[in-house]
Design a protein around this motif. Structure first.
Motif, PDB file in Angstrom:
ATOM      1  N   LEU A 202      13.489  -5.548   8.955  1.00  0.00           N
ATOM      2  CA  LEU A 202      13.070  -6.399   7.847  1.00  0.00           C
ATOM      3  C   LEU A 202      12.616  -7.765   8.343  1.00  0.00           C
ATOM      4  N   LYS A 203      13.172  -8.209   9.436  1.00  0.00           N
ATOM      5  CA  LYS A 203      12.716  -9.453  10.043  1.00  0.00           C
ATOM      6  C   LYS A 203      11.251  -9.331  10.441  1.00  0.00           C
ATOM      7  N   PHE A 204      10.903  -8.219  11.063  1.00  0.00           N
ATOM      8  CA  PHE A 204       9.528  -8.002  11.512  1.00  0.00           C
ATOM      9  C   PHE A 204       8.584  -7.922  10.317  1.00  0.00           C
ATOM     10  N   VAL A 205       8.996  -7.205   9.271  1.00  0.00           N
ATOM     11  CA  VAL A 205       8.156  -7.075   8.081  1.00  0.00           C
ATOM     12  C   VAL A 205       7.955  -8.442   7.425  1.00  0.00           C
ATOM     13  N   TYR A 206       9.025  -9.214   7.343  1.00  0.00           N
ATOM     14  CA  TYR A 206       8.940 -10.528   6.696  1.00  0.00           C
ATOM     15  C   TYR A 206       7.947 -11.432   7.428  1.00  0.00           C
ATOM     16  N   VAL A 207       8.023 -11.453   8.753  1.00  0.00           N
ATOM     17  CA  VAL A 207       7.176 -12.346   9.544  1.00  0.00           C
ATOM     18  C   VAL A 207       5.721 -11.871   9.587  1.00  0.00           C
ATOM     19  N   THR A 208       5.507 -10.568   9.668  1.00  0.00           N
ATOM     20  CA  THR A 208       4.148 -10.062   9.854  1.00  0.00           C
ATOM     21  C   THR A 208       3.436  -9.676   8.550  1.00  0.00           C
ATOM     22  N   ARG A 209       4.187  -9.404   7.479  1.00  0.00           N
ATOM     23  CA  ARG A 209       3.552  -8.953   6.240  1.00  0.00           C
ATOM     24  C   ARG A 209       3.722  -9.926   5.069  1.00  0.00           C
ATOM     25  N   TRP A 210       4.588 -10.916   5.235  1.00  0.00           N
ATOM     26  CA  TRP A 210       4.886 -11.817   4.108  1.00  0.00           C
ATOM     27  C   TRP A 210       4.681 -13.268   4.493  1.00  0.00           C
ATOM     28  N   ARG A 211       3.877 -13.487   5.505  1.00  0.00           N
ATOM     29  CA  ARG A 211       3.638 -14.859   5.964  1.00  0.00           C
ATOM     30  C   ARG A 211       2.956 -15.673   4.874  1.00  0.00           C
ATOM     31  N   PHE A 212       3.363 -16.940   4.809  1.00  0.00           N
ATOM     32  CA  PHE A 212       2.813 -17.910   3.872  1.00  0.00           C
ATOM     33  C   PHE A 212       3.144 -17.589   2.404  1.00  0.00           C
ATOM     34  N   ARG A 213       4.087 -16.708   2.164  1.00  0.00           N
ATOM     35  CA  ARG A 213       4.477 -16.392   0.793  1.00  0.00           C
ATOM     36  C   ARG A 213       5.930 -16.790   0.574  1.00  0.00           C
ATOM     37  N   ASP A 214       6.249 -17.069  -0.664  1.00  0.00           N
ATOM     38  CA  ASP A 214       7.614 -17.463  -0.985  1.00  0.00           C
ATOM     39  C   ASP A 214       8.529 -16.240  -1.024  1.00  0.00           C
ATOM     40  N   PRO A 215       9.800 -16.426  -0.646  1.00  0.00           N
ATOM     41  CA  PRO A 215      10.771 -15.341  -0.792  1.00  0.00           C
ATOM     42  C   PRO A 215      11.031 -15.086  -2.274  1.00  0.00           C
ATOM     43  N   PRO A 216      11.511 -13.893  -2.614  1.00  0.00           N
ATOM     44  CA  PRO A 216      11.956 -12.828  -1.718  1.00  0.00           C
ATOM     45  C   PRO A 216      10.784 -11.980  -1.212  1.00  0.00           C
ATOM     46  N   LEU A 217      11.048 -11.227  -0.151  1.00  0.00           N
ATOM     47  CA  LEU A 217      10.104 -10.248   0.353  1.00  0.00           C
ATOM     48  C   LEU A 217       9.981  -9.115  -0.678  1.00  0.00           C
ATOM     49  N   LYS A 218       8.777  -8.856  -1.161  1.00  0.00           N
ATOM     50  CA  LYS A 218       8.593  -7.844  -2.199  1.00  0.00           C
ATOM     51  C   LYS A 218       8.099  -6.529  -1.590  1.00  0.00           C
ATOM     52  N   LEU A 219       8.872  -5.473  -1.819  1.00  0.00           N
ATOM     53  CA  LEU A 219       8.541  -4.146  -1.315  1.00  0.00           C
ATOM     54  C   LEU A 219       8.448  -3.171  -2.480  1.00  0.00           C
ATOM     55  N   GLN A 220       7.659  -2.124  -2.298  1.00  0.00           N
ATOM     56  CA  GLN A 220       7.526  -1.086  -3.313  1.00  0.00           C
ATOM     57  C   GLN A 220       8.028   0.238  -2.742  1.00  0.00           C
ATOM     58  N   TYR A 221       8.591   1.075  -3.602  1.00  0.00           N
ATOM     59  CA  TYR A 221       9.000   2.405  -3.164  1.00  0.00           C
ATOM     60  C   TYR A 221       8.375   3.458  -4.079  1.00  0.00           C
TER      61      TYR A 221
END
Length: 227
Positions: A202-221
């Motif tokens: 999740l660290k990798f996803v947060y840094v590489t896919r959610w850069r410049f966006r506010d938390p939380p990290l939004k994922l879909q299932y």
């Protein structure tokens, strides 16, 4: 030093603990499951965005989803940290600087969005179950259902260790919406409409896919789609 011990120079081990792509010491060591060659995770993922072969031996990892066939190698990363003086500490400093320069919140400082209090729950034998990952860097996640034929989670926001992987999330979701943790392979998880590899942390996803966006990290299932 006893007669049975002998010193080994670090440079004699460098070929085993460095990334063949960037030539630096391994960071988030990640191994190709088909051939067992290991690279920095960011280096390997960037390579696989344009290729489907191993950078070292050129074996085809997978024709369409090579990112599903790489795995974080915790043992190798621990070896690198133990062999290279100060390397782990320097990486932590570099990581914090990365977040600071981009005005991103450092994940361990993100407030808890969970609706339930974090308490120690007694186990079957009456001994409290300790949260062994409480001191890890934390990531807050918003989980959204992207399919009408799946149940929506009652608790959409969760707070987890940044070391947790997409597979861990799949098992959590499967237990909640498919009534069986063993059905986790039937779940896909996406970020920004991009399918995430099962071993992405999740660290990798947060840094590489959610850069410049506010938390939380939004994922879909959604239910797994075979291509």
């Amino acid at each position: 030093m006893t007669s049975m011990e002998r010193r080994i120079k670090l440079k004699t081990l460098n070929s085993h603990i460095t990334c063949k792509i960037c030539r630096g010491y391994l960071v988030d060591a990640t191994t190709v499951t088909e051939c067992l060659h290991t690279f920095c995770k960011s280096c390997l993922v960037k390579h696989l965005e344009e290729n489907n072969t191993c950078p070292t031996c050129t074996i085809v990892i997978h024709q369409s989803h090579p990112l599903q066939y790489i795995s974080f190698d915790r043992t190798m990363q621990d070896i690198v940290y133990k062999l290279v003086p100060g390397f782990q500490e320097n990486e932590i400093k570099r990581e914090k600087e990365f977040y600071r320069l981009r005005d991103l919140p450092y994940p361990k400082d993100i407030p808890n969005l969970g609706s339930e209090a974090e308490t120690e729950k007694p186990s079957a034998n009456g001994v409290p179950e300790c949260d062994y990952h409480r001191m890890d860097e934390q990531v807050n996640i918003g989980l959204e259902c992207a399919a009408s034929n799946l149940k929506t989670l009652k608790r959409r926001f969760v707070r987890v260790s940044s070391h947790a992987t997409i597979t861990h999330l799949k098992k959590f979701i499967a237990k909640k919406v498919l009534d069986g943790i063993e059905k986790y392979r039937d779940i896909d998880i996406l970020c920004n409409d991009e399918l995430l590899g099962k071993d992405h942390t999740l660290k990798f996803v947060y840094v590489t896919r959610w850069r410049f966006r506010d938390p939380p990290l939004k994922l879909q299932y959604r239910p797994r789609i075979d291509i």
